[in-house]
Write an enzyme that holds these catalytic residues in place. Structure first.
Site, PDB file in Angstrom:
ATOM      1  N   SER A 318      41.589  45.371  42.549  1.00 53.73           N
ATOM      2  CA  SER A 318      40.163  45.050  42.442  1.00 53.73           C
ATOM      3  C   SER A 318      39.667  45.298  41.016  1.00 53.73           C
ATOM      4  O   SER A 318      38.909  44.503  40.461  1.00 53.73           O
ATOM      5  CB  SER A 318      39.353  45.898  43.428  1.00 53.73           C
ATOM      6  OG  SER A 318      37.968  45.783  43.183  1.00 53.73           O
ATOM      7  N   TRP A 321      41.012  42.594  38.827  1.00 52.79           N
ATOM      8  CA  TRP A 321      40.274  41.340  39.047  1.00 52.79           C
ATOM      9  C   TRP A 321      39.063  41.260  38.120  1.00 52.79           C
ATOM     10  O   TRP A 321      38.719  40.185  37.630  1.00 52.79           O
ATOM     11  CB  TRP A 321      39.820  41.258  40.509  1.00 52.79           C
ATOM     12  CG  TRP A 321      38.934  40.071  40.787  1.00 52.79           C
ATOM     13  CD1 TRP A 321      39.328  38.788  41.040  1.00 52.79           C
ATOM     14  CD2 TRP A 321      37.501  40.054  40.826  1.00 52.79           C
ATOM     15  NE1 TRP A 321      38.231  37.985  41.239  1.00 52.79           N
ATOM     16  CE2 TRP A 321      37.104  38.733  41.113  1.00 52.79           C
ATOM     17  CE3 TRP A 321      36.521  41.021  40.642  1.00 52.79           C
ATOM     18  CZ2 TRP A 321      35.764  38.370  41.221  1.00 52.79           C
ATOM     19  CZ3 TRP A 321      35.184  40.659  40.748  1.00 52.79           C
ATOM     20  CH2 TRP A 321      34.815  39.349  41.046  1.00 52.79           C
ATOM     21  N   HIS A 322      38.423  42.392  37.854  1.00 50.67           N
ATOM     22  CA  HIS A 322      37.234  42.372  37.008  1.00 50.67           C
ATOM     23  C   HIS A 322      37.552  42.088  35.545  1.00 50.67           C
ATOM     24  O   HIS A 322      36.669  41.644  34.805  1.00 50.67           O
ATOM     25  CB  HIS A 322      36.486  43.701  37.121  1.00 50.67           C
ATOM     26  CG  HIS A 322      35.704  43.839  38.386  1.00 50.67           C
ATOM     27  ND1 HIS A 322      36.267  44.300  39.555  1.00 50.67           N
ATOM     28  CD2 HIS A 322      34.407  43.580  38.678  1.00 50.67           C
ATOM     29  CE1 HIS A 322      35.338  44.315  40.511  1.00 50.67           C
ATOM     30  NE2 HIS A 322      34.212  43.877  40.010  1.00 50.67           N
ATOM     31  N   GLY A 323      38.770  42.341  35.113  1.00 51.43           N
ATOM     32  CA  GLY A 323      39.102  42.054  33.731  1.00 51.43           C
ATOM     33  C   GLY A 323      40.464  42.582  33.346  1.00 51.43           C
ATOM     34  O   GLY A 323      40.960  43.549  33.936  1.00 51.43           O
ATOM     35  N   PHE A 466      33.251  37.718  34.831  1.00 51.54           N
ATOM     36  CA  PHE A 466      34.364  37.943  35.744  1.00 51.54           C
ATOM     37  C   PHE A 466      34.756  36.683  36.482  1.00 51.54           C
ATOM     38  O   PHE A 466      35.759  36.674  37.161  1.00 51.54           O
ATOM     39  CB  PHE A 466      34.042  39.055  36.734  1.00 51.54           C
ATOM     40  CG  PHE A 466      33.581  40.322  36.062  1.00 51.54           C
ATOM     41  CD1 PHE A 466      34.296  40.845  35.003  1.00 51.54           C
ATOM     42  CD2 PHE A 466      32.426  40.974  36.475  1.00 51.54           C
ATOM     43  CE1 PHE A 466      33.883  42.001  34.374  1.00 51.54           C
ATOM     44  CE2 PHE A 466      32.008  42.134  35.863  1.00 51.54           C
ATOM     45  CZ  PHE A 466      32.737  42.652  34.803  1.00 51.54           C
TER      46      PHE A 466
END
Length: 466
Positions: A318, A321-323, A466
């Site tokens: 997770s 996923w944001h960066g 994102f």
């Protein structure tokens, strides 16, 4: 084109009028939505629209072959590999190239991996996750095959394209291709959500960013410890107001088009533990991670220890996923370790031992842990995050901002959180008592007032990146 710009407002009003002129033909409305969504995306960058169109065509072909194959699971894997590979190339290539380069140098191998400058399309993470939900649901027989234009609209639907919510194919896609005549949904709620979104984003989040977050995070060592603590709380409120304000706005736009989007927030700072926080924060992402990462990894079916490992891995992913950055991995790891620690405490002391007895204390501790993790999320790097945390312990700088006043205001806002949701609902209910002609006048008046008291400029939404 920003959702907050006058340009977008005028374009949406014209689109809204044309859209409802076609109310007797849902297929015409869908055609307008598809054209409008691609025009909106191409206005940001025509290459974004081209990448999405090619991706949609490939996804349509793979899903068609999956249905026709005697070994559909092979094509499901091919589709998932294409989806994840597309995201990895555009979003994570540099991160993995630099990591591999550092590993080779550590082994004494003087190799230079080629650098490629990829253009990362805005919203690619969101439409990738939606496409995964489509492939899996189609494989499970939960919905029927979507033609290219249906799948294209599902992925490109402009209210959700840039930053979600992450919609399931069984929800949004089925609504979009339903032949039933559409109607404006919950007009009073839509108008109230627009006002609420403007207040959250333009006024409150904008003020927090310009007065506290941006200046203090850029050079925390130049501020007094109380001012750094103020920024510590300010960012927690800013990111919630920013993202929930965005969600309120796009939910309202969808309602005006006759489409219902999933709920994405449920007062997350009222959570009494981290599990509860993730049931309330970015709900479309947390449920997606649960259904498509945590459960396929085995969930809690393989014993307690394996379940904790699965949880930790899901939360780290997770963060990734944001960066493509170590700071996001640290943020995800903190939440993963926090949930694992909570589960261990439940096993040793009894389920939710603290929150059942001292709910206020559990809520306060959860909020501060979430705020601590936000430091790594907001800082430019891991080093900057540690510098910020060091500055919280004390500096030699003089107090120049009204940090005591802001801290008192933050405490009052936190105490008022249980009552704010009900107050907003009452305000929306009051709109229903106004005559039809008074509603747009009130909306325009509120919008004008918010613009007057807000910082200048049109700010971008945090989750666009994102």
């Amino acid at each position: 084109m920003s959702y907050l710009s006058i340009e977008f407002a005028l374009a949406f009003l014209a689109f809204f009028a044309l859209y409802w002129l076609c109310r007797k033909r849902t297929d015409w409305q869908n055609g307008l939505l598809l054209l409008g969504s691609y025009a909106f995306y191409a206005k940001l960058d025509w290459r974004f629209a081209l990448i999405l169109a090619v991706y949609t065509l490939l996804l349509t072909l793979i899903s068609s072959w999956m249905l026709d194959s005697v070994r559909p699971k092979r094509w499901l894997r091919m589709g998932l590999l294409m989806a994840v590979g597309n995201l990895a190339v555009f979003k994570y290539f540099d991160f993995f190239r630099e990591s591999a380069q550092a590993a080779l140098h550590a082994l004494g191998i003087a190799a230079i991996l080629p650098a490629v400058d990829f253009l990362m399309p805005v919203g690619i993470s969101f439409y990738t996750f939606q496409s995964v939900s489509y492939l899996v649901s189609l494989y499970r027989g939960e919905l029927r095959f979507a033609r290219a234009r249906e799948l294209g609209l599902f992925l490109a639907f402009f209210p959700t394209l840039l930053a979600g919510p992450i919609c399931r194919a069984t929800g949004l896609l089925e609504q979009l291709r339903s032949g039933e005549r559409r109607h404006i949904l919950q007009l009073d709620r839509a108008l109230g959500l627009i006002v609420l979104a403007l207040a959250k984003k333009l006024w409150l989040a904008g003020w927090l960013a310009s007065a506290w977050v941006d200046p203090v995070f850029s050079a925390p060592e130049t501020y007094h410890a109380l001012e750094v603590w103020a920024a510590f709380y300010a960012y927690a409120f800013q990111i919630y107001l920013d993202f929930s304000g965005y969600t309120d706005l796009v939910t309202a736009l969808a309602l005006l088009l006759g489409i219902q989007l999933p709920r994405n927030f449920d007062a997350p700072y009222l959570a009494h533990n981290l599990r509860d926080f993730w049931r309330r924060w970015h709900m479309s992402l947390s449920s997606w991670i649960r259904d498509y990462i945590y459960i396929p990894l085995g969930g809690n079916r393989l014993g307690f220890a394996r379940a904790q490992l699965n949880l930790l891995l899901a939360m780290v992913l997770s963060g990734l996923w944001h960066g493509a950055s170590l700071k996001y991995l640290a943020w995800g790891g903190m939440h993963g370790l926090g949930v694992v620690g909570l589960n261990l405490g439940d096993k040793l002391l009894g389920k939710e031992a603290v929150s059942r007895r001292l709910t206020w204390l559990a809520r306060l501790l959860t909020f501060h842990y979430v705020c601590l993790a936000w430091v790594f999320f907001r800082a430019a790097s891991l080093e900057d995050a540690w510098s910020f945390l060091e500055a919280m312990t004390g500096t030699d700088q003089e107090l120049t901002l009204n940090a005591p006043g802001f801290l008192a205001l933050s405490a009052a806002a936190f105490a008022a959180l249980p009552y704010l949701g009900a107050a907003c609902e009452r305000g929306i209910a009051q709109l229903g008592r106004l005559p039809w002609w008074g509603k747009p006048s009130l909306l325009a008046g509120c919008a004008l007032l918010i613009i007057v008291v807000s910082p200048p400029g049109i700010p971008g939404f945090i989750y666009y990146q994102f």
